[in-house]
Design a protein around this motif. Structure first.
Motif, mmCIF file in Angstrom:
data_model
loop_
_atom_site.group_PDB
_atom_site.id
_atom_site.type_symbol
_atom_site.label_atom_id
_atom_site.label_comp_id
_atom_site.label_asym_id
_atom_site.label_seq_id
_atom_site.Cartn_x
_atom_site.Cartn_y
_atom_site.Cartn_z
ATOM 1 N N CYS A 188 0.833 -1.204 0.000
ATOM 2 C CA CYS A 188 0.000 0.000 0.000
ATOM 3 C C CYS A 188 0.866 1.252 0.000
ATOM 4 O O CYS A 188 2.022 1.228 0.428
ATOM 5 C CB CYS A 188 -0.982 -0.002 1.173
ATOM 6 S SG CYS A 188 -0.238 0.257 2.793
ATOM 7 N N GLN A 189 0.282 2.343 -0.467
ATOM 8 C CA GLN A 189 1.054 3.569 -0.644
ATOM 9 C C GLN A 189 1.277 4.362 0.635
ATOM 10 O O GLN A 189 2.195 5.173 0.702
ATOM 11 C CB GLN A 189 0.424 4.477 -1.710
ATOM 12 C CG GLN A 189 -0.988 4.856 -1.436
ATOM 13 C CD GLN A 189 -1.625 5.624 -2.594
ATOM 14 O OE1 GLN A 189 -2.303 6.568 -2.333
ATOM 15 N NE2 GLN A 189 -1.404 5.229 -3.833
ATOM 16 N N SER A 190 0.494 4.105 1.695
ATOM 17 C CA SER A 190 0.699 4.928 2.889
ATOM 18 C C SER A 190 1.570 4.267 3.957
ATOM 19 O O SER A 190 2.507 4.877 4.449
ATOM 20 C CB SER A 190 -0.643 5.349 3.490
ATOM 21 O OG SER A 190 -1.344 4.212 3.940
ATOM 22 N N LEU A 191 1.282 2.997 4.306
ATOM 23 C CA LEU A 191 2.019 2.352 5.394
ATOM 24 C C LEU A 191 2.849 1.150 4.947
ATOM 25 O O LEU A 191 3.397 0.436 5.771
ATOM 26 C CB LEU A 191 1.052 1.936 6.508
ATOM 27 C CG LEU A 191 0.297 3.102 7.171
ATOM 28 C CD1 LEU A 191 -0.753 2.577 8.121
ATOM 29 C CD2 LEU A 191 1.258 4.033 7.873
ATOM 30 N N ALA A 192 2.916 0.930 3.657
ATOM 31 C CA ALA A 192 3.718 -0.154 3.072
ATOM 32 C C ALA A 192 3.331 -1.540 3.574
ATOM 33 O O ALA A 192 4.185 -2.408 3.732
ATOM 34 C CB ALA A 192 5.212 0.099 3.279
ATOM 35 N N HIS A 193 2.024 -1.764 3.804
ATOM 36 C CA HIS A 193 1.551 -3.106 4.136
ATOM 37 C C HIS A 193 1.599 -3.975 2.881
ATOM 38 O O HIS A 193 1.199 -3.524 1.808
ATOM 39 C CB HIS A 193 0.097 -3.083 4.631
ATOM 40 C CG HIS A 193 -0.096 -2.359 5.915
ATOM 41 N ND1 HIS A 193 -0.988 -1.326 6.060
ATOM 42 C CD2 HIS A 193 0.485 -2.515 7.128
ATOM 43 C CE1 HIS A 193 -0.962 -0.876 7.292
ATOM 44 N NE2 HIS A 193 -0.069 -1.578 7.963
ATOM 45 N N ALA A 194 2.055 -5.194 3.008
ATOM 46 C CA ALA A 194 2.015 -6.147 1.892
ATOM 47 C C ALA A 194 0.666 -6.853 1.928
ATOM 48 O O ALA A 194 0.201 -7.259 2.991
ATOM 49 C CB ALA A 194 3.143 -7.156 2.005
ATOM 50 N N PHE A 225 -8.934 -2.979 -4.943
ATOM 51 C CA PHE A 225 -7.472 -3.122 -4.893
ATOM 52 C C PHE A 225 -6.830 -2.313 -3.761
ATOM 53 O O PHE A 225 -5.651 -2.038 -3.771
ATOM 54 C CB PHE A 225 -6.834 -2.774 -6.248
ATOM 55 C CG PHE A 225 -7.439 -3.542 -7.386
ATOM 56 C CD1 PHE A 225 -7.201 -4.893 -7.515
ATOM 57 C CD2 PHE A 225 -8.273 -2.921 -8.295
ATOM 58 C CE1 PHE A 225 -7.764 -5.623 -8.544
ATOM 59 C CE2 PHE A 225 -8.844 -3.644 -9.335
ATOM 60 C CZ PHE A 225 -8.591 -5.003 -9.453
ATOM 61 N N ARG A 226 -7.626 -1.952 -2.772
ATOM 62 C CA ARG A 226 -7.146 -1.156 -1.635
ATOM 63 C C ARG A 226 -6.601 -2.078 -0.550
ATOM 64 O O ARG A 226 -6.962 -3.237 -0.438
ATOM 65 C CB ARG A 226 -8.260 -0.278 -1.094
ATOM 66 C CG ARG A 226 -8.801 0.665 -2.178
ATOM 67 C CD ARG A 226 -9.790 1.654 -1.652
ATOM 68 N NE ARG A 226 -9.231 2.740 -0.871
ATOM 69 C CZ ARG A 226 -8.522 3.754 -1.344
ATOM 70 N NH1 ARG A 226 -8.241 3.815 -2.620
ATOM 71 N NH2 ARG A 226 -8.076 4.711 -0.553
ATOM 72 N N CYS A 227 -5.739 -1.545 0.306
ATOM 73 C CA CYS A 227 -5.132 -2.292 1.405
ATOM 74 C C CYS A 227 -6.201 -2.660 2.436
ATOM 75 O O CYS A 227 -6.956 -1.784 2.893
ATOM 76 C CB CYS A 227 -4.041 -1.448 2.061
ATOM 77 S SG CYS A 227 -3.307 -2.214 3.523
ATOM 78 N N GLY A 233 -4.613 3.174 -1.034
ATOM 79 C CA GLY A 233 -4.501 2.667 -2.389
ATOM 80 C C GLY A 233 -3.218 1.876 -2.588
ATOM 81 O O GLY A 233 -2.316 1.878 -1.744
ATOM 82 N N MET A 234 -3.167 1.210 -3.723
ATOM 83 C CA MET A 234 -2.001 0.396 -4.049
ATOM 84 C C MET A 234 -0.810 1.299 -4.371
ATOM 85 O O MET A 234 -0.901 2.166 -5.225
ATOM 86 C CB MET A 234 -2.314 -0.510 -5.251
ATOM 87 C CG MET A 234 -1.226 -1.489 -5.559
ATOM 88 S SD MET A 234 -1.491 -2.493 -7.064
ATOM 89 C CE MET A 234 -3.206 -2.858 -7.055
ATOM 90 N N GLY A 235 0.279 1.087 -3.672
ATOM 91 C CA GLY A 235 1.493 1.851 -3.946
ATOM 92 C C GLY A 235 2.284 1.253 -5.083
ATOM 93 O O GLY A 235 2.625 1.931 -6.049
ATOM 94 N N SER A 236 2.571 -0.037 -4.981
ATOM 95 C CA SER A 236 3.288 -0.716 -6.061
ATOM 96 C C SER A 236 2.909 -2.186 -6.085
ATOM 97 O O SER A 236 2.592 -2.784 -5.061
ATOM 98 C CB SER A 236 4.800 -0.558 -5.916
ATOM 99 O OG SER A 236 5.239 -1.171 -4.729
ATOM 100 N N LEU A 237 2.935 -2.732 -7.265
ATOM 101 C CA LEU A 237 2.640 -4.141 -7.472
ATOM 102 C C LEU A 237 3.957 -4.907 -7.427
ATOM 103 O O LEU A 237 4.887 -4.603 -8.173
ATOM 104 C CB LEU A 237 1.942 -4.324 -8.813
ATOM 105 C CG LEU A 237 1.240 -5.627 -9.086
ATOM 106 C CD1 LEU A 237 0.129 -5.881 -8.078
ATOM 107 C CD2 LEU A 237 0.644 -5.625 -10.485
#
Length: 166
Positions: free
Chosen positions: A74-80, A89-91, A97-101
């Protein structure tokens, strides 16, 4: 149906690698397909089976598909997490939102299994039994684009393993 062009590319890769070795045929082609790649495995198998008769060295080959599930950060807290459409597609932990795939966009030829006719001492040519030589996973794009070939000789038979990425 872009699966037909993907099947054509897979067959061309396998055929070009088999052409490097005299009297070799492709037995098995193993690929990885990510869930975000939008490839329908059944359509890909259908296209592959329809086209393989017209591709040198691949007439009797089979295609093995390994599906790779998507994972993201995720783009805010880097949860996998594993993104899915039901959550947009949200955490699931923080609703960001999705930070990176991280995985899910793969479309790679992982290995080809070739059989070859080889000359043995005092015997006629025989077909070597099939054996796969697999590729180890790579993490950098530069390494993923690299093609490698391996030839292993054991006694009176040659086992040829090919690795390539598309």
């Amino acid at each position: 149906m872009h699966e037909a062009s993907i099947a054509h590319s897979i067959l061309q890769i396998a055929s070009s690698r088999a052409a490097r070795y005299d009297n070799s045929n492709v037995d098995i082609i193993r690929i990885e397909v990510g869930s975000f790649r939008n490839v329908d495995p059944e359509s890909l198998l259908f296209a592959f089976d329809s086209m393989k008769q017209d591709v040198k060295f691949c007439q009797k080959s089979s295609l093995e598909i390994k599906l790779v599930q998507a994972t993201a950060v995720c783009q805010s807290l880097a949860h996998a997490y594993k993104p899915d459409a039901s959550s947009a597609f949200r955490c699931p932990e923080c609703n960001a939102g999705m930070g990176s795939l991280l995985t899910g966009e793969e479309l790679s030829v992982m290995s080809c299994v070739l059989s070859a006719l080889v000359e043995t001492k005092g015997k006629k040519k025989e077909k070597a039994p099939e054996k796969a030589l697999s590729k180890t996973k790579t993490k950098t794009k530069a390494t993923q684009k690299k093609n490698t070939s391996n030839l292993t000789e054991t006694g009176n038979r040659s086992l040829i393993g090919i690795t390539s990425c598309i």
